[in-house]
Design a protein around this motif. Structure first.
Motif, PDB file in Angstrom:
ATOM      1  N   GLU A 197       0.953  -1.354   0.015  1.00 14.60           N
ATOM      2  CA  GLU A 197       0.165  -0.157   0.027  1.00 14.60           C
ATOM      3  C   GLU A 197       0.862   1.302  -0.042  1.00 14.60           C
ATOM      4  OE1 GLU A 197      -0.520  -2.066   2.987  1.00 14.60           O
ATOM      5  OE2 GLU A 197      -1.572  -3.344   1.485  1.00 14.60           O
ATOM      6  N   ARG A 198       2.125   0.977   0.284  1.00  9.90           N
ATOM      7  CA  ARG A 198       2.874   2.311   0.583  1.00  9.90           C
ATOM      8  C   ARG A 198       4.053   2.348  -0.807  1.00  9.90           C
ATOM      9  NH1 ARG A 198       4.361   1.239   5.963  1.00  9.90           N
ATOM     10  NH2 ARG A 198       2.520   2.300   6.554  1.00  9.90           N
ATOM     11  N   ALA A 199       4.227   3.738  -0.928  1.00 12.13           N
ATOM     12  CA  ALA A 199       5.288   3.850  -1.787  1.00 12.13           C
ATOM     13  C   ALA A 199       6.566   4.938  -1.285  1.00 12.13           C
ATOM     14  CB  ALA A 199       4.839   4.587  -3.307  1.00 12.13           C
ATOM     15  N   MET A 200       7.804   4.548  -1.825  1.00 13.63           N
ATOM     16  CA  MET A 200       8.749   5.587  -1.427  1.00 13.63           C
ATOM     17  C   MET A 200       9.558   6.329  -2.427  1.00 13.63           C
ATOM     18  SD  MET A 200      10.133   3.578   1.915  1.00 13.63           S
ATOM     19  CE  MET A 200       9.173   2.476   2.737  1.00 13.63           C
ATOM     20  N   ILE A 201      10.144   7.359  -2.176  1.00 10.51           N
ATOM     21  CA  ILE A 201      10.841   8.060  -3.158  1.00 10.51           C
ATOM     22  C   ILE A 201      12.228   8.221  -2.350  1.00 10.51           C
ATOM     23  CG2 ILE A 201      11.376  10.043  -4.508  1.00 10.51           C
ATOM     24  CD1 ILE A 201       8.281  10.219  -4.850  1.00 10.51           C
ATOM     25  N   VAL A 202      13.260   7.737  -2.634  1.00 14.59           N
ATOM     26  CA  VAL A 202      14.409   7.780  -2.027  1.00 14.59           C
ATOM     27  C   VAL A 202      15.297   8.771  -2.943  1.00 14.59           C
ATOM     28  CG1 VAL A 202      16.339   6.395  -1.013  1.00 14.59           C
ATOM     29  CG2 VAL A 202      14.040   5.569  -1.060  1.00 14.59           C
ATOM     30  N   ILE A 203      15.781   9.718  -2.221  1.00 13.53           N
ATOM     31  CA  ILE A 203      16.863  10.651  -3.004  1.00 13.53           C
ATOM     32  C   ILE A 203      17.991  10.314  -2.566  1.00 13.53           C
ATOM     33  CG2 ILE A 203      17.435  13.000  -3.152  1.00 13.53           C
ATOM     34  CD1 ILE A 203      14.374  13.892  -2.928  1.00 13.53           C
ATOM     35  N   THR A 204      19.110  10.049  -3.339  1.00 16.50           N
ATOM     36  CA  THR A 204      20.414   9.753  -2.602  1.00 16.50           C
ATOM     37  C   THR A 204      21.517  10.027  -3.689  1.00 16.50           C
ATOM     38  OG1 THR A 204      21.754   7.940  -1.775  1.00 16.50           O
ATOM     39  CG2 THR A 204      20.256   7.335  -3.453  1.00 16.50           C
ATOM     40  N   HIS A 205      22.634  10.236  -3.277  1.00 10.42           N
ATOM     41  CA  HIS A 205      23.809  10.128  -3.956  1.00 10.42           C
ATOM     42  C   HIS A 205      24.478   8.932  -4.160  1.00 10.42           C
ATOM     43  CE1 HIS A 205      23.719  14.493  -4.928  1.00 10.42           C
ATOM     44  NE2 HIS A 205      23.703  14.613  -3.412  1.00 10.42           N
ATOM     45  N   TYR A 206      24.345   7.848  -3.343  1.00 13.81           N
ATOM     46  CA  TYR A 206      25.159   6.874  -3.260  1.00 13.81           C
ATOM     47  C   TYR A 206      24.305   5.292  -3.318  1.00 13.81           C
ATOM     48  CZ  TYR A 206      28.118  10.480  -1.315  1.00 13.81           C
ATOM     49  OH  TYR A 206      28.626  11.827  -1.313  1.00 13.81           O
TER      50      TYR A 206
END
Ligand code: ATP
Ligand code: MG
Lengths: 491, 253
Positions: free
Chosen positions: B199-208
């Motif tokens: 039911e859940r989504a994620m947006i993961v901002i990362t450099h690595y």
């Protein structure tokens, strides 16, 4: 529109009409004719059954007052007060002097205090409440004390807690010895007026070596229209005694402003300690600045004995105008004075408040922590004096004044005066002014808090160190009060 | 229906009119984890702020649908109530407000909005203790004012603790891995993975890549100069790690 701006607008729109203590009690009252002259003073004195010396003191004060000018140095502005257009005495018919007990008090009055959440029935307070949380209450309605609870219990410990009128009748010598010894009758315009016409207030006497077994409190209520309230409170803690005292105040909302000019005197002898807390919630006036209480108060504590200690803690949220500088005279060597203040102004409120720490004795120390929160179109000034006299070697003071601004239209001012005639005195002063940042608001809102909740949370964080100085029961109450005085949800 | 749909989003800084996002398109379905990578200053944090409703940005074009509803007119608190959570790149200090007090206020405020009663204090304490333990947060830390004097790693763990308590449907994590030591990276990743659900989504901002080793994304995007210039699978991140952004910087111009 940035979040803070929106909050500011919300705060501006606050319906002050929702001041939840704004109701009026319909009750028959016994009033002196309007105006001020020697006959009125004789009337008040006679009503209270006072001795001749008290009447003479009042008349003396009145004659001096006639020669005095209203002070204008504070950063507050208001229309000139016509002191002859006021009532100086008003008492609910069935109350005060001569009543045997609660049963004889007018039920309307009892209902009023119930509505205000002030417990007057000892049995009810005792039931279900931890004894350590018990609070004895003196309830002052307009010009008279309605009832004082737990008097007998306190008397067993040797503590006298009663209205000042009763004290003048029952313990005249004690009152005579201390009344006016801290705030002399010609001290200042309002104090002198108070000395002439004071109506009621509380008297506390804690004998040598006694730790007062419960919190004492006085609850002041102004009800009558066009009536000034001139309360007088005197607290004496003898050698080694301790007492913690709290005052609370509310008034109905009315379009005309009302005058409240109180005098509070504290005397702490050798090794004694007095902790005096105020939660001031007088009607602040409406959103356009109409009405509200003019609060011109002289509060002073005398640390007369060595190692004595007096601390003032105040949470000021009400009144249209506040003019108030609870002070300490640090006379005894090694004595200590403290002043902790939260002053919140919103809409058109004007606050000019602070403290004076007068270091006279050796090794005296004082601490001032003042937190001002200004919102709406309000003006909030901290005015403080720290002075060391020639003999006050090693006097120490630490002062910290922090201001928090909400919006663009309010003003915060810090006016510290420092005078030192002793080279060994060390006075430190720190001051900051900050705003609730857009980033803080956004962060709180992102977690689901509403704007009002966010402001209340940040402000409560800002004043936390001071709220912690209040007795437990009142700390929680104050937090709520702070929230409602800044939110749209007043009441 | 996608959980989040960003269509041709253009934004500029309200104050000076500088254009930051220049036509972002992004669709995120429930259950997915998207990674967004990209050079410094390309607009990743800006995108996260615009999603969460920060005021300083002006949307000049495009729309953002969350659960099919246009959220651009909603305030940040309304979006939070609708299930949006942003773990900040730089969490904000709130002096004098104990972390636990803040957590309680946030949770109860959200519960109220969902028509639930406030959680009684004992239940709340139990819940927080359990979640805090998973994030390696001591009860001493819970008593400290929120983010004040927290180390970089402590701030990030506290963000994930808040996320775990509030149980949002869309989690946007802005460089949650920066400033974390190796052990903390595991703790945070485990915390995030525990929240992964259909039911859940994620947006993961990362450099690595090292974060993506732990939180394995379904889809990886490259944001450059305010536009998504490349979308691929988890391999894309590995490729970027090796070759840098040189190949993509030109494309956006
Ligand atoms: N309030 C602002 N005023 C001026 N410029 C801003 C503002 N906010 C963001 N910018 C600029 O917008 C651009 C994008 O910033 P943003 O923080 O979104 O980048 P980022 O991709 O998150 O970078 P990083 O990887 O370094 O975190 C940067 O050039 C930044 O300087
Ligand atoms: Mg960023």
């Amino acid at each position: 529109m940035p979040a803070v701006q929106e909050t500011v607008d919300r705060v501006r729109e606050i319906d002050v009409e929702q001041y939840k203590y704004g109701f009026v009690t319909n009750i028959e009252s016994d009033k002196a004719p309007k105006g001020l002259n020697e006959d009125i003073i004789r009337f008040i004195s006679a009503k209270k059954g006072e001795l001749e010396w008290m009447l003479e003191t009042r008349l003396d004060a009145y004659r001096r007052w006639l020669t005095m000018e209203e002070p204008d140095w504070a950063r507050v502005s208001y229309p000139k007060i016509d002191f002859n257009d006021l009532y100086y005495y008003s008492a609910p018919k069935k109350s005060g002097y001569g009543l045997k007990g609660l049963d004889e008090v007018d039920p309307e009055l009892l209902a009023t205090y119930e509505k205000l959440g002030i417990p007057l029935r000892e049995q009810e307070i005792l039931a279900g409440v931890e004894p350590k949380n018990r609070v004895a209450v003196d309830a002052v309605f307009d010009s008279v004390s309605v009832i004082t609870t737990f008097k007998e219990g306190l008397a067993k410990a040797g503590v006298i807690f009663c209205s000042i009128s009763e004290a003048l009748r029952e313990h005249p010598d004690l009152v005579k010895k201390y009344l006016g010894s801290v705030v002399p009758i010609s001290d200042n315009f309002y104090a002198t007026l108070n000395s002439a016409v004071f109506s009621d207030g509380s008297f506390v006497y804690v004998p040598e070596g006694v730790r007062c077994p419960m919190e004492l409190s006085t609850y002041f209520r102004i009800n009558e229209q066009n009536t000034g309230q001139f309360e007088r409170t005197l607290i004496v803690a003898e050698k080694g005694a301790y007492v913690s005292y709290l005052e609370g105040c509310t008034a109905p909302q009315r379009d005309e402003s009302q005058l409240h000019a109180a005098v509070v005197e504290l005397v702490a002898m050798e090794d004694a300690e007095i902790k005096y807390s105020t939660v001031q919630n007088w009607y602040p006036g409406d959103a356009d600045g109409r009405g509200g209480i003019y609060n011109f108060v002289t509060k002073r504590g005398d640390c007369r004995g060595v190692r004595s200690k007096i601390s003032w803690t105040q949470v000021e949220t009400g009144s249209a105008i506040t003019w108030k500088y609870p002070s300490c005279i640090l006379r005894g060597d090694d004595s200590r004075g403290e002043f902790y203040s939260v002053a919140i102004s919103n809409c058109h409120q004007q606050i000019d408040s602070g403290t004076k720490m007068i270091h006279l004795g050796k090794n005296t120390s004082s601490r001032i922590i003042s937190k001002g929160i200004s919102a709406g179109k309000s003006q909030n000034t901290y005015r403080g004096l720290v002075s060391a006299h020639r003999k006050a070697s090693n006097a120490r003071n630490f002062t910290q004044c922090d201001n928090l601004l909400i919006g663009q239209d309010c003003g915060a001012h810090t006016v510290p005066y420092i005078e030192s005639k002793n080279a060994s005195a060390v006075f430190e002063h720190e001051a900051t002014t900050s705003k609730i940042s857009d980033d803080q608001m956004f962060y709180c809102l992102q977690r689901g808090l509403s704007e009002e909740e966010a402001v209340a949370l940040v402000v409560n964080g800002f004043v936390r160190d001071i709220i912690q100085q209040l007795p437990m029961e009142f700390a929680v109450e104050s937090q709520k009060l702070i929230s409602i005085s800044l939110e749209g949800s007043v009441g | 229906m996608a959980l989040l749909e960003i269509k041709n989003l253009h934004t500029r800084i309200a104050e000076d009119g500088t254009e930051i996002l220049r036509g972002v398109d992004l669709t995120v379905n429930a259950g997915e984890v998207h990674a967004i990578m990209g050079p410094n200053g390309s607009g990743k944090s800006t995108l996260s702020y615009v999603l969460a409703g920060k005021e300083n940005y002006e949307v000049t074009e495009g729309e953002v649908l969350f659960n099919g509803e246009n959220i651009l007119e909603m305030g940040p608190d309304e979006r939070a109530m609708a299930g949006m959570f942003l773990a900040f790149q730089y969490p904000i200090e709130i002096p004098g407000v104990a972390t636990i007090t803040f957590l309680k206020a946030a949770l109860n405020s959200q519960r109220k909005a969902r028509g639930l009663d406030e959680l009684p204090t004992p239940d709340f304490m139990k819940l927080v203790r359990e979640k805090a333990k998973q994030m390696n947060i001591t009860s001493d830390m819970l008593k400290r004012p929120l983010n004040v004097g927290f180390s970089g790693g402590e701030k990030k763990r506290s963000e994930i603790l808040q996320m775990a308590l509030l149980e949002p449907t869309l989690c946007v994590l802005d460089e949650t891995d920066s400033g974390l030591d190796i052990d903390a990276l595991k703790v945070v990743s485990n915390g995030v993975n525990a929240l992964r659900s259909p039911e859940r989504a994620m947006i993961v901002i990362t450099h690595y890549q090292r974060l993506l080793d732990h939180i394995v994304p379904d889809i990886v995007h490259v944001l450059s100069a305010g536009k998504i210039v490349k979308t691929g699978g988890p391999d894309l991140a590995l490729e970027l790690e090796k070759n840098g952004y040189a190949d993509y910087i030109g494309e956006a111009a």
